[in-house]
Design a protein around this motif. Structure first.
Motif, PDB file in Angstrom:
ATOM      1  N   GLU A  36       0.744  -1.006   0.224  1.00 24.94           N
ATOM      2  CA  GLU A  36      -0.334   0.054  -0.139  1.00 24.94           C
ATOM      3  C   GLU A  36       0.369   1.500   0.444  1.00 24.94           C
ATOM      4  N   THR A  37      -0.054   2.028  -0.205  1.00 25.04           N
ATOM      5  CA  THR A  37       0.952   3.994  -0.909  1.00 25.04           C
ATOM      6  C   THR A  37       0.815   4.685   0.856  1.00 25.04           C
ATOM      7  N   VAL A  38       0.473   3.324   2.219  1.00 24.39           N
ATOM      8  CA  VAL A  38       0.455   4.671   2.666  1.00 24.39           C
ATOM      9  C   VAL A  38       0.644   4.550   4.154  1.00 24.39           C
ATOM     10  N   TYR A  39       1.924   3.403   3.785  1.00 26.08           N
ATOM     11  CA  TYR A  39       2.726   3.089   5.299  1.00 26.08           C
ATOM     12  C   TYR A  39       2.879   3.186   5.950  1.00 26.08           C
ATOM     13  N   ARG A  40       2.285   3.152   7.499  1.00 24.62           N
ATOM     14  CA  ARG A  40       2.924   3.265   8.203  1.00 24.62           C
ATOM     15  C   ARG A  40       3.079   2.435   9.185  1.00 24.62           C
ATOM     16  N   PRO A  41       4.367   2.299  10.192  1.00 27.80           N
ATOM     17  CA  PRO A  41       4.623   1.388  11.434  1.00 27.80           C
ATOM     18  C   PRO A  41       3.777   0.999  12.413  1.00 27.80           C
ATOM     19  N   ALA A  42       3.538   0.029  12.649  1.00 27.96           N
ATOM     20  CA  ALA A  42       2.205  -0.522  13.653  1.00 27.96           C
ATOM     21  C   ALA A  42       2.971  -0.051  15.025  1.00 27.96           C
ATOM     22  N   PRO A  43       2.109   0.193  16.087  1.00 31.01           N
ATOM     23  CA  PRO A  43       0.616   0.803  15.347  1.00 31.01           C
ATOM     24  C   PRO A  43      -0.072   1.628  15.507  1.00 31.01           C
ATOM     25  N   HIS A  44      -0.710   1.966  14.267  1.00 32.29           N
ATOM     26  CA  HIS A  44      -1.534   2.494  13.557  1.00 32.29           C
ATOM     27  C   HIS A  44      -2.537   3.159  13.511  1.00 32.29           C
ATOM     28  N   PRO A  45      -3.450   4.236  13.924  1.00 39.66           N
ATOM     29  CA  PRO A  45      -4.699   4.034  13.599  1.00 39.66           C
ATOM     30  C   PRO A  45      -6.171   3.566  11.623  1.00 39.66           C
ATOM     31  N   ARG A  46      -4.862   4.358  11.489  1.00 40.93           N
ATOM     32  CA  ARG A  46      -5.326   4.885  10.191  1.00 40.93           C
ATOM     33  C   ARG A  46      -3.834   3.360   9.205  1.00 40.93           C
ATOM     34  N   ARG A  47      -3.030   2.583   9.583  1.00 45.82           N
ATOM     35  CA  ARG A  47      -2.483   1.710   8.924  1.00 45.82           C
ATOM     36  C   ARG A  47      -2.932   0.752   7.781  1.00 45.82           C
ATOM     37  N   TRP A  48      -4.807   0.502   8.126  1.00 46.04           N
ATOM     38  CA  TRP A  48      -5.332  -0.423   7.602  1.00 46.04           C
ATOM     39  C   TRP A  48      -5.980   0.555   6.188  1.00 46.04           C
ATOM     40  N   GLU A  49      -6.075   1.700   5.562  1.00 47.64           N
ATOM     41  CA  GLU A  49      -6.722   2.982   5.644  1.00 47.64           C
ATOM     42  C   GLU A  49      -7.385   2.441   3.958  1.00 47.64           C
ATOM     43  N   GLN A  50      -6.141   1.239   3.541  1.00 46.60           N
ATOM     44  CA  GLN A  50      -6.232   1.611   2.010  1.00 46.60           C
ATOM     45  C   GLN A  50      -6.966  -0.007   1.925  1.00 46.60           C
ATOM     46  N   GLY A  51      -6.682  -0.757   3.067  1.00 49.80           N
ATOM     47  CA  GLY A  51      -6.884  -2.497   3.344  1.00 49.80           C
ATOM     48  C   GLY A  51      -6.294  -3.118   4.064  1.00 49.80           C
ATOM     49  N   VAL A  52      -6.106  -4.232   3.873  1.00 45.60           N
ATOM     50  CA  VAL A  52      -5.119  -5.189   4.607  1.00 45.60           C
ATOM     51  C   VAL A  52      -3.542  -4.843   4.017  1.00 45.60           C
ATOM     52  N   PRO A  53      -3.150  -4.518   4.984  1.00 46.37           N
ATOM     53  CA  PRO A  53      -1.721  -4.181   4.446  1.00 46.37           C
ATOM     54  C   PRO A  53      -0.817  -5.572   4.663  1.00 46.37           C
ATOM     55  N   LEU A  54       0.673  -5.046   3.559  1.00 42.61           N
ATOM     56  CA  LEU A  54       0.755  -5.862   2.956  1.00 42.61           C
ATOM     57  C   LEU A  54       1.481  -7.063   3.526  1.00 42.61           C
ATOM     58  N   ALA A  55       2.103  -6.526   4.453  1.00 42.71           N
ATOM     59  CA  ALA A  55       3.229  -7.046   5.341  1.00 42.71           C
ATOM     60  C   ALA A  55       2.679  -7.803   6.387  1.00 42.71           C
ATOM     61  N   ASP A  56       0.942  -7.976   7.014  1.00 44.35           N
ATOM     62  CA  ASP A  56       0.371  -8.303   8.014  1.00 44.35           C
ATOM     63  C   ASP A  56      -0.006  -9.396   7.115  1.00 44.35           C
ATOM     64  N   LEU A  57      -0.781  -9.175   5.975  1.00 44.06           N
ATOM     65  CA  LEU A  57      -1.260 -10.188   4.874  1.00 44.06           C
ATOM     66  C   LEU A  57      -0.451 -11.501   4.747  1.00 44.06           C
ATOM     67  N   VAL A  58       1.336 -11.771   4.639  1.00 40.90           N
ATOM     68  CA  VAL A  58       1.705 -12.406   4.620  1.00 40.90           C
ATOM     69  C   VAL A  58       1.947 -12.633   5.264  1.00 40.90           C
ATOM     70  N   ASP A  59       2.807 -12.116   6.532  1.00 42.39           N
ATOM     71  CA  ASP A  59       2.080 -13.250   7.573  1.00 42.39           C
ATOM     72  C   ASP A  59       1.637 -14.181   8.091  1.00 42.39           C
ATOM     73  N   ILE A  60      -0.033 -13.233   7.843  1.00 40.88           N
ATOM     74  CA  ILE A  60      -1.567 -14.334   7.986  1.00 40.88           C
ATOM     75  C   ILE A  60      -1.692 -15.593   7.096  1.00 40.88           C
TER      76      ILE A  60
END
Length: 394
Positions: A36-60
Motif C-alpha cells: 500500500e502507498t500509505v505505509y505507517r509503522p504498527a500500531p497505527h489507527p490509520r494503517r489499514w485505510e487502503q485495506g489489509v496491509p501487505l506485511a500483515d497479509l504475508v504473515d497471516i
C-alpha cells in the motif's frame, strides 16, 4: 448429505486431506500486489485505510499455510453436535447443544456476514451449562444461514431475511421448541427482529446487538452522543460500505475471486474484522488469529464466498428487505457496542421495538462481541434474556 424433508439428521464435518493440501498449495503459489502507498509503522489507527496491509497479509498467509490446523475446530463442531434438515427444499445446517438443566430455555443464535457459526463457538457451552446454578441456562441452536457453511446454497432467489426467519421458526418446531428466545447481530440481528415482529406467538422475546429503526426519523431531541452515533453510522454507509454495495449488486462477480483465491477470501474478510473490532490497530488484539482463520477456512472449504455474499442481494431493498412498517411487540433486550458499525439511539429504536425491557451500551466491544469480549457477551446475553423472559411472564 441429504435427508428427507422434515427429518433432522446428525451431521459430521470432515474435510478431506486433499482439500487441505490444495489450500496450502494455493497459499504457497499466491500472487500478491505491491505494498500500500500509505505505509505507517504498527500500531497505527490509520494503517489499514487502503485495506489489509501487505506485511500483515504475508504473515497471516504464512501462518495459515504452515502452522494453522483446521482439525481442532472441526472436532469441536462435531463434539457440540451438528445436524441438518431440509426446509422449503433447502438443506439447513445447525449446531444444537441441549442443556442438562430442566429449566433451560430454547434460544436460537443467528450469525451474520462475514461471520459464521464460528462466532458462537466459544460461548455455547457457557450458555447451555453455566457454572453458576443461579444463572439461566439455554438449549442453544446455532444455524448456518442459507448459502453459508454447511447449509445448502440457494439455487433460486427468495432467501431474504423474511424467508430465513420463517425457516428458523420451522427449525425450532422440528426440534420440539414450540416457543423460544432469539439473539443475533449483523444479518442475524435483522433476522432476529423479523422473528420478534412476525412470530410473536412463537418467540418469547429477543436480544440483539443491532437495533433497526424505521426510516425517516428526525434527529430532534437526540443528545450530542446520539447525534454522533447517527453521524458515524451515516459515514459508514456513505464511505466504508463499498463491500455491501458490491455484494448487493454483483455478488457473482466478486464470488469468483472469493471461491478461487484463498488469499482474496482472507483479505476480503480480514478487512472487516480489522475495521469493525474495538482495537487500536489489529483484530488480533482481541480475537486469536486461529479463530479468524477457523471462520475463513470454513468459507473456503465450503466454497461459500459467492453464495454468502448473495444475502445482500436478497435483502438490501426489494420485497425481501426488512419491512419498514414491521413492529416488534415481544420483550426486547438491546445492547449497542461502542465500535459497532451501526448504532441506533434508544428513542429511535423504540419506534420499532415497542417493549424494550433492557438497554445497554457496553464500554468495550465491536461488531463481533462474542469473539471480542466473550465473557462479557455471555453475561450480557444471559441478563438480557432473563429480563426478556421475566417480562413475558408478567
Amino acid at each position: 448429505m441429504n435427508c428427507p424433508t422434515g427429518e433432522v439428521q446428525a451431521f459430521e464435518t470432515h474435510a478431506t486431506d486433499a482439500d487441505l493440501n490444495d489450500l496450502r498449495t494455493r497459499l504457497a503459489a499466491a500472487r500478491l500486489p505491491e505494498a500500500e502507498t500509505v505505509y505507517r509503522p504498527a500500531p497505527h489507527p490509520r494503517r489499514w485505510e487502503q485495506g489489509v496491509p501487505l506485511a500483515d497479509l504475508v504473515d497471516i498467509v504464512n501462518h495459515w499455510r504452515t502452522d494453522y490446523d483446521w482439525r481442532p475446530f472441526e472436532a469441536r463442531l462435531n463434539r457440540i453436535g451438528q445436524y441438518r434438515t431440509i426446509i422449503d427444499g433447502l438443506g439447513i445446517h445447525f449446531l444444537h447443544r441441549r442443556s442438562a438443566r430442566a429449566d433451560a430455555t430454547p434460544v436460537i443464535l443467528t450469525h451474520g456476514w462475514p461471520g459464521s457459526i464460528a462466532e458462537f463457538i466459544d460461548v455455547i457451552d457457557d450458555l447451555a451449562d453455566p457454572e453458576d446454578p443461579e444463572a439461566p441456562a439455554f438449549h442453544v441452536v446455532v444455524p448456518s444461514l442459507p448459502g453459508f457453511g454447511y447449509s445448502d446454497k440457494p439455487a433460486t432467489t427468495g432467501w431474504g431475511v423474511g424467508k430465513i426467519a420463517a425457516a428458523w421458526v420451522e427449525l425450532m418446531g422440528r426440534l420440539g421448541y414450540g416457543q423460544f428466545a432469539a439473539h443475533g447481530g449483523d444479518w442475524g440481528g435483522v433476522i432476529t427482529t423479523v422473528l420478534g415482529g412476525r412470530f410473536p406467538g412463537r418467540v418469547l422475546g429477543i436480544h440483539t446487538t443491532l437495533a433497526q429503526a424505521p426510516p425517516c426519523l428526525t434527529t430532534d431531541g437526540l443528545t450530542a452522543a446520539e447525534r454522533k452515533w447517527i453521524e458515524e453510522t451515516r459515514d459508514f454507509w456513505h464511505h466504508r460500505a463499498a463491500y455491501a454495495k458490491q455484494q448487493a449488486t454483483r455478488p457473482q462477480t466478486i464470488g469468483y475471486s472469493l471461491v478461487d483465491s484463498p488469499v482474496g477470501l482472507l483479505a476480503w474478510i480480514l478487512d472487516k474484522f480489522a475495521e469493525w473490532t474495538d482495537t487500536d490497530d489489529s483484530p488480533f488484539e482481541t480475537i486469536s488469529i486461529d479463530r479468524i482463520l477457523d471462520n475463513v477456512t470454513l468459507y473456503w472449504l465450503t466454497r461459500t464466498g459467492a453464495s454468502a455474499a448473495r444475502i445482500y442481494h436478497e435483502s438490501h431493498g426489494g420485497v425481501n428487505a426488512l419491512d419498514p412498517e414491521l413492529r416488534v411487540d415481544v420483550p426486547s433486550a438491546i445492547s449497542i457496542y461502542p465500535h459497532d458499525i451501526e448504532k441506533c439511539p434508544r428513542v429511535w429504536a423504540q419506534e420499532r421495538y415497542r417493549q424494550i425491557v433492557r438497554w445497554r451500551t457496553p464500554e468495550t466491544g465491536g461488531h463481533f462481541p462474542s469473539l471480542e469480549v466473550p465473557g462479557y457477551f455471555v453475561k450480557d446475553l444471559r441478563e438480557g434474556l432473563a429480563a426478556v423472559l421475566a417480562a413475558g411472564f408478567r
